[in-house]
Enzyme design. Structure first.
Site, short mmCIF file in Angstrom:
data_model
loop_
_atom_site.label_atom_id
_atom_site.label_comp_id
_atom_site.label_asym_id
_atom_site.label_seq_id
_atom_site.Cartn_x
_atom_site.Cartn_y
_atom_site.Cartn_z
N ASP A 1 3.25 11.32 2.14
CA ASP A 1 3.66 12.71 2.29
C ASP A 1 3.47 13.13 3.75
OD1 ASP A 1 0.94 13.25 2.71
OD2 ASP A 1 0.60 13.97 0.66
N GLU B 1 0.80 -1.22 0.00
CA GLU B 1 0.00 0.00 0.00
C GLU B 1 0.83 1.28 0.00
OE1 GLU B 1 -3.20 0.64 -0.24
OE2 GLU B 1 -3.80 -1.44 -0.48
#
Length: 240
Positions: free
Chosen positions: A102, A94
């Site tokens: 981020d 994933e």
């Protein structure tokens, strides 16, 4: 009274230890299915050729980051009755074990959150790298497994678990047949790739009953990183 309470507690603990000793190993189901591994699209992430070896190499690349969460994967797996190596493999698939996240815990500006890339509809809990987040993802996977079992009660246990992995990516509506289970998943390989990564990660997350110190399991063809299978066995996940 105190002596009676202590004896009761000791008796309960002894029963729990006995039950644990006779319970199937948490990673045992992972040896019941031979996956094809990563598709061309998924393997391309690291410039690899499609197949099971690509899945193993992807897992190996992510291993140092995954090991930072080893205790969280194992605790969540124990709590929800899942293979710990499978939870680690989901994190690898994933988010590349967090490498793609981020500062907001997102991948590429997407809507899924955290190490395990939980969809916003699940209202993810905890920080992006937290044990709470990993536990929540395990809870979601366990719930999906229950739904797949209800839909396909005659399937072998390992295929029901594969179905839950597919549902984690694409929803239970995609879990129709064993043969074409990955059709329509991200990369058209989601469960095959995750399963292969999990097999490679077994020695590091829960191990396997009967495994030697280097991760070899009697009766299987394994290398230290897990299940080394022929290269001929072949989402770039939009979230990973």
């Amino acid at each position: 009274m105190q002596n009676r309470t202590a004896r009761t507690r000791e008796h309960r603990e002894a029963r729990m230890k006995e039950a644990a000793a006779h319970a199937p190993h948490p990673n045992a189901l992972l040896s019941k299915f031979l996956p094809k591994g990563a598709s061309v699209a998924t393997a391309r992430q690291d410039g690899l050729s499609a197949g099971i070896c690509a899945s193993h190499k992807l897992a190996r690349t992510d291993l140092p980051r995954l090991l930072k969460h080893q205790s969280a994967f194992e605790a969540a797996a124990l709590k929800h009755g899942l293979p710990p190596a499978l939870l680690a493999a989901l994190a690898s698939r994933e988010s590349r074990a967090g490498a793609l996240l981020d500062n907001n815990g997102l991948v590429g500006g997407g809507e899924c959150f955290g190490l395990m890339q939980l969809d916003s509809r699940y209202r993810p809990r905890g920080g992006a790298h937290s044990a709470e987040h990993i536990d929540h993802a395990a809870q979601v996977l366990a719930r999906l497994l229950g739904e797949v079992k209800a839909m396909h009660p005659g399937w072998p246990a390992e295929q029901q678990l594969r179905g839950a992995v597919v549902a984690y990516d694409s929803g239970v509506g995609h879990v129709r047949t064993i043969r074409d289970m990955d059709r329509g998943t991200t990369g058209d390989d989601y469960s095959n790739d995750v399963w292969a990564r999990a097999q490679a990660l077994v020695p590091h997350f829960g191990g396997m009953e009967g495994a030697s110190a280097n991760g070899e399991v009697p009766g299987t063809s394994l290398e230290p990183m897990g299940f080394a299978l022929p290269r001929s066995h072949s989402r770039v996940t939009g979230r990973a």
